[in-house]
Write a protein that holds these residues in place. Structure first.
Motif, PDB file in Angstrom:
ATOM      1  N   GLU A   1       0.862  -1.176   0.000  1.00 34.72           N
ATOM      2  CA  GLU A   1       0.000   0.000   0.000  1.00 34.72           C
ATOM      3  C   GLU A   1       0.899   1.227   0.000  1.00 34.72           C
ATOM      4  O   GLU A   1       1.900   1.269   0.735  1.00 34.72           O
ATOM      5  CB  GLU A   1      -0.916   0.030   1.223  1.00 34.72           C
ATOM      6  CG  GLU A   1      -1.804   1.284   1.271  1.00 34.72           C
ATOM      7  CD  GLU A   1      -2.679   1.340   2.522  1.00 34.72           C
ATOM      8  OE1 GLU A   1      -3.253   2.413   2.782  1.00 34.72           O
ATOM      9  OE2 GLU A   1      -2.762   0.325   3.247  1.00 34.72           O
ATOM     10  N   ILE A   2       0.571   2.202  -0.822  1.00 28.93           N
ATOM     11  CA  ILE A   2       1.382   3.413  -0.930  1.00 28.93           C
ATOM     12  C   ILE A   2       0.656   4.578  -0.282  1.00 28.93           C
ATOM     13  O   ILE A   2      -0.502   4.858  -0.612  1.00 28.93           O
ATOM     14  CB  ILE A   2       1.680   3.736  -2.405  1.00 28.93           C
ATOM     15  CG1 ILE A   2       2.505   2.609  -3.030  1.00 28.93           C
ATOM     16  CG2 ILE A   2       2.427   5.068  -2.529  1.00 28.93           C
ATOM     17  CD1 ILE A   2       2.636   2.705  -4.534  1.00 28.93           C
ATOM     18  N   ILE A   3       1.350   5.238   0.655  1.00 25.66           N
ATOM     19  CA  ILE A   3       0.827   6.463   1.256  1.00 25.66           C
ATOM     20  C   ILE A   3       1.745   7.588   0.805  1.00 25.66           C
ATOM     21  O   ILE A   3       2.881   7.699   1.267  1.00 25.66           O
ATOM     22  CB  ILE A   3       0.786   6.382   2.790  1.00 25.66           C
ATOM     23  CG1 ILE A   3      -0.041   5.175   3.256  1.00 25.66           C
ATOM     24  CG2 ILE A   3       0.222   7.673   3.385  1.00 25.66           C
ATOM     25  CD1 ILE A   3      -0.040   4.975   4.770  1.00 25.66           C
ATOM     26  N   ALA A   4       1.265   8.398  -0.117  1.00 25.72           N
ATOM     27  CA  ALA A   4       2.088   9.451  -0.718  1.00 25.72           C
ATOM     28  C   ALA A   4       1.469  10.815  -0.486  1.00 25.72           C
ATOM     29  O   ALA A   4       0.253  10.944  -0.309  1.00 25.72           O
ATOM     30  CB  ALA A   4       2.256   9.194  -2.209  1.00 25.72           C
ATOM     31  N   ASN A   5       2.297  11.820  -0.506  1.00 31.19           N
ATOM     32  CA  ASN A   5       1.830  13.194  -0.304  1.00 31.19           C
ATOM     33  C   ASN A   5       1.414  13.792  -1.655  1.00 31.19           C
ATOM     34  O   ASN A   5       1.993  14.763  -2.132  1.00 31.19           O
ATOM     35  CB  ASN A   5       2.946  14.023   0.343  1.00 31.19           C
ATOM     36  CG  ASN A   5       2.471  15.396   0.787  1.00 31.19           C
ATOM     37  OD1 ASN A   5       1.284  15.711   0.710  1.00 31.19           O
ATOM     38  ND2 ASN A   5       3.392  16.212   1.257  1.00 31.19           N
ATOM     39  N   ASN A   6       0.412  13.200  -2.250  1.00 28.80           N
ATOM     40  CA  ASN A   6      -0.029  13.641  -3.576  1.00 28.80           C
ATOM     41  C   ASN A   6      -0.664  15.023  -3.551  1.00 28.80           C
ATOM     42  O   ASN A   6      -0.697  15.709  -4.570  1.00 28.80           O
ATOM     43  CB  ASN A   6      -1.011  12.629  -4.158  1.00 28.80           C
ATOM     44  CG  ASN A   6      -0.330  11.311  -4.508  1.00 28.80           C
ATOM     45  OD1 ASN A   6       0.831  11.297  -4.908  1.00 28.80           O
ATOM     46  ND2 ASN A   6      -1.034  10.209  -4.334  1.00 28.80           N
ATOM     47  N   GLU A   7      -1.174  15.431  -2.382  1.00 31.55           N
ATOM     48  CA  GLU A   7      -1.778  16.766  -2.263  1.00 31.55           C
ATOM     49  C   GLU A   7      -0.745  17.834  -1.960  1.00 31.55           C
ATOM     50  O   GLU A   7      -1.068  19.017  -1.892  1.00 31.55           O
ATOM     51  CB  GLU A   7      -2.863  16.774  -1.178  1.00 31.55           C
ATOM     52  CG  GLU A   7      -4.052  15.855  -1.451  1.00 31.55           C
ATOM     53  CD  GLU A   7      -3.743  14.408  -1.073  1.00 31.55           C
ATOM     54  OE1 GLU A   7      -2.774  14.183  -0.301  1.00 31.55           O
ATOM     55  OE2 GLU A   7      -4.439  13.512  -1.577  1.00 31.55           O
ATOM     56  N   LEU A   8       0.517  17.418  -1.744  1.00 29.36           N
ATOM     57  CA  LEU A   8       1.622  18.334  -1.446  1.00 29.36           C
ATOM     58  C   LEU A   8       1.308  19.221  -0.244  1.00 29.36           C
ATOM     59  O   LEU A   8       1.571  20.426  -0.231  1.00 29.36           O
ATOM     60  CB  LEU A   8       1.954  19.196  -2.672  1.00 29.36           C
ATOM     61  CG  LEU A   8       2.335  18.426  -3.943  1.00 29.36           C
ATOM     62  CD1 LEU A   8       2.618  19.380  -5.093  1.00 29.36           C
ATOM     63  CD2 LEU A   8       3.534  17.528  -3.692  1.00 29.36           C
ATOM     64  N   ILE A   9       0.765  18.614   0.810  1.00 35.04           N
ATOM     65  CA  ILE A   9       0.489  19.350   2.047  1.00 35.04           C
ATOM     66  C   ILE A   9       1.792  19.554   2.807  1.00 35.04           C
ATOM     67  O   ILE A   9       2.789  18.868   2.545  1.00 35.04           O
ATOM     68  CB  ILE A   9      -0.547  18.601   2.924  1.00 35.04           C
ATOM     69  CG1 ILE A   9      -0.018  17.204   3.307  1.00 35.04           C
ATOM     70  CG2 ILE A   9      -1.884  18.485   2.196  1.00 35.04           C
ATOM     71  CD1 ILE A   9      -0.962  16.426   4.225  1.00 35.04           C
ATOM     72  N   PRO A  10       1.855  20.497   3.760  1.00 33.95           N
ATOM     73  CA  PRO A  10       3.093  20.703   4.530  1.00 33.95           C
ATOM     74  C   PRO A  10       3.579  19.404   5.169  1.00 33.95           C
ATOM     75  O   PRO A  10       2.774  18.557   5.571  1.00 33.95           O
ATOM     76  CB  PRO A  10       2.679  21.738   5.578  1.00 33.95           C
ATOM     77  CG  PRO A  10       1.546  22.480   4.947  1.00 33.95           C
ATOM     78  CD  PRO A  10       0.798  21.464   4.133  1.00 33.95           C
ATOM     79  N   GLN A  11       4.913  19.269   5.275  1.00 28.12           N
ATOM     80  CA  GLN A  11       5.492  18.005   5.694  1.00 28.12           C
ATOM     81  C   GLN A  11       5.029  17.569   7.080  1.00 28.12           C
ATOM     82  O   GLN A  11       4.722  16.393   7.296  1.00 28.12           O
ATOM     83  CB  GLN A  11       7.028  18.084   5.658  1.00 28.12           C
ATOM     84  CG  GLN A  11       7.750  16.814   6.070  1.00 28.12           C
ATOM     85  CD  GLN A  11       7.407  15.621   5.188  1.00 28.12           C
ATOM     86  OE1 GLN A  11       6.909  15.770   4.076  1.00 28.12           O
ATOM     87  NE2 GLN A  11       7.669  14.430   5.690  1.00 28.12           N
ATOM     88  N   ASP A  12       4.952  18.493   8.040  1.00 24.33           N
ATOM     89  CA  ASP A  12       4.542  18.090   9.379  1.00 24.33           C
ATOM     90  C   ASP A  12       3.091  17.606   9.389  1.00 24.33           C
ATOM     91  O   ASP A  12       2.750  16.645  10.091  1.00 24.33           O
ATOM     92  CB  ASP A  12       4.718  19.260  10.361  1.00 24.33           C
ATOM     93  CG  ASP A  12       4.836  18.781  11.798  1.00 24.33           C
ATOM     94  OD1 ASP A  12       5.725  17.945  12.062  1.00 24.33           O
ATOM     95  OD2 ASP A  12       4.029  19.207  12.640  1.00 24.33           O
ATOM     96  N   GLU A  13       2.273  18.245   8.597  1.00 27.31           N
ATOM     97  CA  GLU A  13       0.881  17.808   8.469  1.00 27.31           C
ATOM     98  C   GLU A  13       0.815  16.416   7.855  1.00 27.31           C
ATOM     99  O   GLU A  13      -0.002  15.573   8.257  1.00 27.31           O
ATOM    100  CB  GLU A  13       0.113  18.821   7.616  1.00 27.31           C
ATOM    101  CG  GLU A  13      -1.374  18.561   7.507  1.00 27.31           C
ATOM    102  CD  GLU A  13      -2.076  19.620   6.685  1.00 27.31           C
ATOM    103  OE1 GLU A  13      -3.144  19.300   6.109  1.00 27.31           O
ATOM    104  OE2 GLU A  13      -1.571  20.760   6.596  1.00 27.31           O
ATOM    105  N   PHE A  14       1.686  16.161   6.866  1.00 28.11           N
ATOM    106  CA  PHE A  14       1.714  14.837   6.235  1.00 28.11           C
ATOM    107  C   PHE A  14       2.179  13.773   7.222  1.00 28.11           C
ATOM    108  O   PHE A  14       1.672  12.648   7.222  1.00 28.11           O
ATOM    109  CB  PHE A  14       2.621  14.861   5.006  1.00 28.11           C
ATOM    110  CG  PHE A  14       2.693  13.554   4.273  1.00 28.11           C
ATOM    111  CD1 PHE A  14       1.556  12.980   3.733  1.00 28.11           C
ATOM    112  CD2 PHE A  14       3.901  12.890   4.124  1.00 28.11           C
ATOM    113  CE1 PHE A  14       1.611  11.767   3.058  1.00 28.11           C
ATOM    114  CE2 PHE A  14       3.971  11.679   3.455  1.00 28.11           C
ATOM    115  CZ  PHE A  14       2.826  11.121   2.915  1.00 28.11           C
TER     116      PHE A  14
END
Length: 661
Positions: free
Chosen positions: A35-48
């Protein structure tokens, strides 16, 4: 066991980098439940990170999954430490910034290191990266295995390859774009060259390049592999690569790679699939390109297939080992393949010993400024400049009589280290093109960076050795790295055989160029250790006339013949030039410019054993002396080696955000 792949980059077909490509290759080769969990929404890193934490802890028990994460941006930082987190190290941003000599982000690096220490397992694709990070991490507890080659091997016959040279990397300083022009200038004018990549920093082709060059933007997919297959040679000019995907893609296309011997590039495969060249030796680099284009020592299809099999087997063994490490069936650290030692044996001697010079490539006038803080350095440098009719500006932090000025030297008195603003103004007023500065001890890398970057000019450093009475260049311009130390001059580079030499006396000469509190500490430790093996006194070679009282009874400072001692122990970075060609056993107690030269026996508190015999290759030792002499200002220095340093440093600075090239 199910795997969760974390990516702080977006995960899509139209975006790629080393981290993304590695993750895709891992899924392709190993298959299984992912399963891939990626920051596709490009939210701030700490939020991710919090998004990852909630997703993991609310969906899975700690023993149900293996979490795969990159070290970059510390995506796994908030995951509880009882989860099976495996962090794959690619290139910490801190290391990237250090390599390209930019200010480091200490907060980001501390978060990445915290995440590393929380993880149950850490792996690296190379030993080279771990060597860079050994002062920050416990590298013995980091697994090592190569990145995989996803693409099935597919090549074409050499006679059908119509592209001579391909460069397939982003145009920026990490990727070594400043070396493209010097290398291309030495290639024949009938060569076809393709430079392909996103211009993250603008690149301008030198008008003196005569071969046929086509510059293309970034490409992916089948088009990229088709161009690689059509190419006779692929170039990697990166100042650091951990396990370059471009190198792996070149191998899968049947195209050999010429690269610098930095990071993990020369660990990936053996010569002639990988052709490693000493960093910044553009002369041997271009010569090897020409040999490959002329089908000299060109790798066979078997060589490529064998290399790919070894790499992929190493990757599969490493990943399986991590799984077994998590389930407790193994408890040791996996240390996989490396071809570095084989490739080191194929390295050329430094270009300076082959009588190449950057003066062969450049002859433009350069106005040089030298920032000097000691009388000794001033005398040696000024005498050299006057003797060789070289004009320059000398800025001294001590008072010099203006009567010493002449038509060549513009002498200015200024405490340049303290008066930074005045120094910058002075450099502008005098239209300075390049700076040498006498090395200063900085309390941190970032403070050194601030000092050097504010000058906005090419910079090399100088440091004086009183024992040898010479001033050394260091084109790294830094206290934290040394060009002389990095150069390999291996005994195996020479055909003559070493001669066995018996050491028939245990008298010791200790060489200590300067006596600071640090050197006194080393002298005391050495004294205590030598006394334990029955040594009651040593001679000492130092520029200090009087030793501290607690050392003067043990270290005897007096003139003595070379026959009086058989062992020479170096406590400083420099100081044994005059002993190298003598039949003596040479030792060092710390890092020195003689490292990587096969002439020094490294000793420490736990390993202080004097040799009964040594093997000396006179041709090799003379070459070490010759090389070091090209990097030191003295009466005998040929002025071309001074300008070799100048033009090499100017070239390093030639590729900047401004697009100057």
């Amino acid at each position: 066991m199910k795997k969760i792949i974390l990516s702080h980059f977006k995960f899509s077909e139209d975006f790629s980098n080393g981290v993304i490509n590695y993750s895709k290759a891992m899924v392709s080769i190993l298959g299984g439940d992912y399963e891939i969990i990626a920051n596709n929404e490009l939210i701030p890193q700490d939020e991710f990170r919090y998004k990852v934490l909630n997703k993991i802890t609310k969906s899975y028990l700690s023993d149900d999954i293996i979490i795969e994460a990159a070290e970059s941006q510390a995506t796994s930082l908030y995951i509880p430490k009882d989860y099976n987190v495996h962090i794959r190290m690619h290139c910490p941003f801190h290391l990237y910034k250090r390599v390209i000599k930019q200010k480091t982000d200490e907060k980001r690096y501390s978060e990445e290191v915290r995440a590393l220490y929380k993880a149950k397992a850490i792996s690296s694709p190379s030993y080279g990266m771990l060597e860079y990070l050994k002062d920050d991490l416990d590298i013995e507890n980091i697994h090592v295995f190569k990145n995989p080659i996803e693409k099935e091997f597919n090549s074409i016959d050499f006679k059908d390859k119509d592209i001579d040279v391909i460069f397939l990397l982003r145009f920026n300083r990490l990727k070594g774009s400043e070396y493209i022009n010097p290398i291309l200038r030495m290639l024949p004018d009938n060569y076809n060259v393709k430079l392909i990549g996103k211009q993250e920093e603008s690149f301008t082709l030198d008008s003196r390049v005569k071969c046929n060059v086509e510059i293309l933007s970034h490409i992916e997919g089948d088009e990229k592999y088709e161009l690689l297959q059509r190419s006779k040679v692929s170039l990697s000019l990166s100042k650091f690569e951990n396990c370059s995907m471009v190198i792996l893609e070149s191998l899968s296309s049947g195209t050999p790679v010429v690269c610098w011997n930095v990071g993990g590039s020369d660990e990936i495969a053996s010569y002639p699939v990988i052709n490693s060249i000493q960093y910044e030796d553009v002369f041997n680099f271009s010569e090897r390109i020409i040999e490959l284009v002329n089908y000299i020592d060109y790798p066979s299809v078997f060589d490529f297939k064998n290399a790919i099999e070894l790499i992929n087997n190493d990757f599969i063994s490493g990943v399986k080992h991590i799984e077994n490490y998590f389930n407790g069936s193994v408890n040791y650290i996996y240390k996989g393949m490396s071809c570095k030692s084989e490739n080191d044996n194929k390295l050329n001697i430094p270009y300076e010993l082959l009588n190449f010079s950057w003066c062969d490539l450049e002859n433009n006038p350069v106005h040089i400024c030298l920032l000097i803080s000691s009388e000794e350095t001033y005398k040696i440098v000024s005498d050299f400049l006057i003797k060789n009719n070289i004009s320059a500006t000398l800025v001294t932090s001590f008072k010099k009589d203006s009567a010493e000025e002449n038509d060549l030297l513009n002498i200015i008195n200024l405490n340049w280290f303290i008066n930074r603003g005045k120094l910058i103004d002075l450099l502008k007023i005098n239209r300075v093109d390049m700076v040498f500065y006498e090395a200063v001890s900085f309390s941190s890398y970032n403070k050194e960076y601030d000092f050097l970057s504010n000058m906005k000019l090419p910079v090399s450093s100088l440091f004086y050795c009183g024992v040898d009475d010479v001033v050394y260049f260091n084109r790294e311009g830094s206290n934290y790295s040394s060009y002389i130390k990095q150069r390999l001059i291996k005994e195996s580079m020479y055909t003559s055989l070493p001669i066995k030499q018996e050491i028939d006396n245990n008298n010791i000469m200790v060489v200590c160029d300067k006596i600071t509190s640090f050197e006194i500490s080393k002298l005391l430790r050495l004294k205590n250790n030598l006394e334990l093996i029955g040594i009651t006194f040593c001679f000492i070679d130092t520029r200090l006339d009087v030793l501290p009282s607690d050392l003067s009874d043990f270290y005897i400072k007096e003139n003595c013949s070379l026959d009086s001692f058989g062992h020479i122990i170096l406590l400083s970075e420099t100081g044994i030039n005059k002993y190298i060609d003598k039949d003596k056993a040479l030792y060092s107690f710390s890092d020195s410019i003689y490292d990587n030269k096969d002439i020094i026996i490294r000793i420490n508190d736990n390993n202080l054993e004097l040799a009964d015999e040594i093997y000396i290759n006179n041709e090799h030792r003379k070459s070490v002396i010759e090389f070091i002499n090209t990097k030191s200002i003295s009466e005998s220095l040929d002025y071309k080696w001074f300008f070799d340093e100048v033009y090499a440093v100017v070239n390093r600075f030639s590729f900047r955000e401004s697009g100057r090239a």
